[in-house]
Design a protein around this motif. Sequence first.
Motif, mmCIF file in Angstrom:
data_model
loop_
_atom_site.group_PDB
_atom_site.id
_atom_site.type_symbol
_atom_site.label_atom_id
_atom_site.label_comp_id
_atom_site.label_asym_id
_atom_site.label_seq_id
_atom_site.Cartn_x
_atom_site.Cartn_y
_atom_site.Cartn_z
ATOM 1 N N HIS A 86 -12.032 -7.082 16.017
ATOM 2 C CA HIS A 86 -10.846 -7.945 16.034
ATOM 3 C C HIS A 86 -10.688 -8.693 17.350
ATOM 4 N N PHE A 122 0.818 -1.218 0.000
ATOM 5 C CA PHE A 122 0.000 0.000 0.000
ATOM 6 C C PHE A 122 0.849 1.264 0.000
ATOM 7 N N SER A 155 -7.200 1.459 5.742
ATOM 8 C CA SER A 155 -8.132 0.938 6.745
ATOM 9 C C SER A 155 -7.539 1.218 8.125
ATOM 10 N N GLN A 181 -6.245 -2.101 16.788
ATOM 11 C CA GLN A 181 -7.034 -2.250 15.562
ATOM 12 C C GLN A 181 -6.435 -3.293 14.627
ATOM 13 N N LEU A 182 -5.489 -4.071 15.134
ATOM 14 C CA LEU A 182 -4.870 -5.082 14.275
ATOM 15 C C LEU A 182 -5.627 -6.399 14.334
ATOM 16 N N ASP A 183 -5.585 -7.142 13.217
ATOM 17 C CA ASP A 183 -6.175 -8.469 13.243
ATOM 18 C C ASP A 183 -5.332 -9.333 14.190
ATOM 19 N N PRO A 184 -5.907 -10.423 14.716
ATOM 20 C CA PRO A 184 -5.206 -11.189 15.760
ATOM 21 C C PRO A 184 -3.784 -11.632 15.369
ATOM 22 N N GLN A 185 -3.607 -12.078 14.138
ATOM 23 C CA GLN A 185 -2.252 -12.484 13.755
ATOM 24 C C GLN A 185 -1.310 -11.301 13.620
ATOM 25 N N GLY A 204 -6.650 -0.642 10.645
ATOM 26 C CA GLY A 204 -5.511 -1.468 11.014
ATOM 27 C C GLY A 204 -4.281 -1.148 10.180
ATOM 28 N N GLN A 205 -4.491 -0.849 8.896
ATOM 29 C CA GLN A 205 -3.356 -0.485 8.043
ATOM 30 C C GLN A 205 -2.728 0.814 8.537
ATOM 31 N N CYS A 251 -6.036 -14.486 8.925
ATOM 32 C CA CYS A 251 -5.234 -13.821 9.960
ATOM 33 C C CYS A 251 -5.960 -13.722 11.300
ATOM 34 N N VAL A 252 -6.809 -14.686 11.573
ATOM 35 C CA VAL A 252 -7.562 -14.687 12.826
ATOM 36 C C VAL A 252 -7.116 -15.875 13.678
ATOM 37 N N ARG A 295 -0.637 0.098 11.501
ATOM 38 C CA ARG A 295 0.621 -0.507 11.051
ATOM 39 C C ARG A 295 1.580 0.562 10.541
ATOM 40 N N GLY A 299 -11.933 -10.684 10.326
ATOM 41 C CA GLY A 299 -11.023 -10.911 9.204
ATOM 42 C C GLY A 299 -9.879 -9.928 9.218
ATOM 43 N N GLN A 300 -8.929 -10.180 8.335
ATOM 44 C CA GLN A 300 -7.671 -9.432 8.401
ATOM 45 C C GLN A 300 -7.840 -7.945 8.088
ATOM 46 N N ASN A 301 -6.845 -7.169 8.468
ATOM 47 C CA ASN A 301 -6.833 -5.742 8.168
ATOM 48 C C ASN A 301 -6.912 -5.558 6.652
ATOM 49 N N GLY A 302 -7.814 -4.682 6.239
ATOM 50 C CA GLY A 302 -7.951 -4.401 4.815
ATOM 51 C C GLY A 302 -8.818 -5.388 4.066
#
Lengths: 300, 272
Positions: B192, A157, A166, A194-198, A168-169, B232-233, A172, B34-37
């Motif tokens: 999330h 991006f 977004s 605001q990040l996804d779990p991984q 979370g982005q 990514c969860v 980051r 779901g994942q970021n973006g």
Amino acid sequence: MMLDVRRINACGLNLEGCGVKKIIVEHLKYRYPQSTELALNDISFEAEEGEKIGFIGCNGSGKSTLCQALTGLVPHFYRGAYGGHVTVDGMEVMSSSISEIAVKVGIVFQNPFTQVTGAKETVYDEVAFGLENLGLPRGEIITRADAALKLLRIDRFKDQAPFSLSGGQMQRMAIAGMIAMRPRIIVLDEPTSQLDPQGSDEVYQALDDLSAQGLTVVLTEHKIEKVARYCDKILILQNGRSMAFDTPAQLFSAKNTEAWGVRPPVYTRVCRELLRPPAGVYPVTLAEAGEALANWEVIL
Amino acid sequence: MISVSRLHFSYDGKSEVLSDINIDIDQRSTAIIGQNGAGKTTFIKILKGLLKPGSGKVTILGEDTAKRSAAQWAGVIGMVFQNPNDQIFKKTVLEETLFGPLNIKMMPKAARENAMEALSAVGLADKTDSNPYDLNLSDKKLLCIASVLAMNTRVVIFDEPTIAQDWQGMERIKNIIKALKVQGKLVMTVVHDMDFVAECFERVIVFNEGKVLLDGSTDYVFTQTDILRRACVSPPHIVQLGALAGLRRVCLTEDEFVLAYREKRCEELGVS
Ligand SMILES: Nc1ncnc2c1ncn2[C@@H]1O[C@H](COP(=O)(O)OP(=O)(O)OP(=O)(O)O)[C@@H](O)[C@H]1O
Ligand SMILES: Nc1ncnc2c1ncn2[C@@H]1O[C@H](COP(=O)(O)OP(=O)(O)OP(=O)(O)O)[C@@H](O)[C@H]1O
Ligand SMILES: [Mg+2]
Ligand SMILES: [Mg+2]
């Protein structure tokens, strides 16, 4: 003894068997202008090189304020009444400017939106912004910005407009911009909200790697399971006061942290309910709880 | 209640952010993860009418959304924004909370009652005169929630409601969601925090790169670890612990876990 160590550290020397103190907070008191209450009330703690410290506590307990006190924004930007001493990497915050401190201490704000400069048209330029301000050579800027974008998985991006990212982005991007600066001390105010779990685990893993390289990491977090898993020590704040400063295992085994508005990790909670600990210390992580549930005596 | 078919969307006309989404939202409380973006915020902005579908159809309560403007849908569907700064614009907490109800032509007295009730529910009743911009992030988020609650809409959508909340704030939000369900409202959230999903939502839809990767009941979805990984969860903490402890059924709450673990140990020890 403590003062001696600090004097030696200020000269850049290490004392055998004794970690280098990177952060020293002594009796810090702070009140925002126009406020009648102390936002920080007699806070003292220390962090060594490579240590990871977590600040936890209720909303309004003073976590963000304490983060800002490590960057000099408190008191230099916010003003207000200030007492005590904060020393970061041998530099006294009170007698240093925000820009001097910024070279040593990097911060990611609680709301990533407020971190975006608004002056840059692409994500890449936004991440490179701080590096340009450091006056680094062009090649070095490119290397560092690229590495940070990749680390946070937002290289795809890099040509996009910062405000079109977004949530979370954007978070980051804020972390990437700070890590690229390579400060010795990094302060992150709820860095993965605001990040996804991984993505959140990846950021914590990256912080682990950075601390292994000697960076000192300070962060705030409401997800207690994360703090317990990744931080060496936890400082609990309540109404601007420091209630405890200890390792996660000690803290959540021995103390009734609920009284300070903090619940132990879910792993600790269920083990407390179900098991008799052989050595008096309860698990605080998933792996530890798994071990305990498999081997300890159950309360039926 | 909400039906989405063959929905496509792109911001720049080139790369698709949503491609071929087909979902029927029923009365179950639903979490979108779901994942970021992945396109979660984009998707609910389309439901709310803030973005127009590139192609495809969205119907709410049987009516095609394209037939009315976003303003006309405002009384039916309320949405709490991911970033409070995108939502807040008034000078006091009370004015902010009153704006929505008055805007959908609620009578001033009812609007005021609703606003005060909503502010109490989020714990901001003593801050009616504060300037929203002076609030901490957690309170800003709660204010945004109150502003939507005050409109008393049939459908309530939250985007990351739990950001910055402490334990007490989390409990407040959980209670609000449970109360909305009891009132028969359709509740959806993008989030999330999987622990929160496990405790409050009946159905989970997993988005991945603009597509629906998985859709089902909460306990089912959280056992699909391989598929979740692609999005990514990771499953909620308590579900991960259950798997590690070898529990036979999926436990979504601490209480369920404690029961199931005791049962298992009793069986092993031969006690009843
Ligand atoms: N700019 C400011 N001016 C005046 N008071 C402030 C300001 N920022 C914070 N405060 C007050 O200082 C106290 C500590 O706030 P702080 O933001 O440090 O808490 P926190 O622990 O970070 O909370 P949260 O979990 O909500 O982020 C609170 O009472 C808050 O209202
Ligand atoms: N205004 C915009 N212009 C161009 N691209 C955009 C715009 N808004 C969002 N995007 C892009 O669309 C994709 C989906 O964004 P969206 O905000 O829907 O994601 P999300 O699933 O809500 O993510 P997050 O979990 O980070 O909030 C992202 O790649 C984002 O960068
Ligand atoms: Mg804070
Ligand atoms: Mg989003």
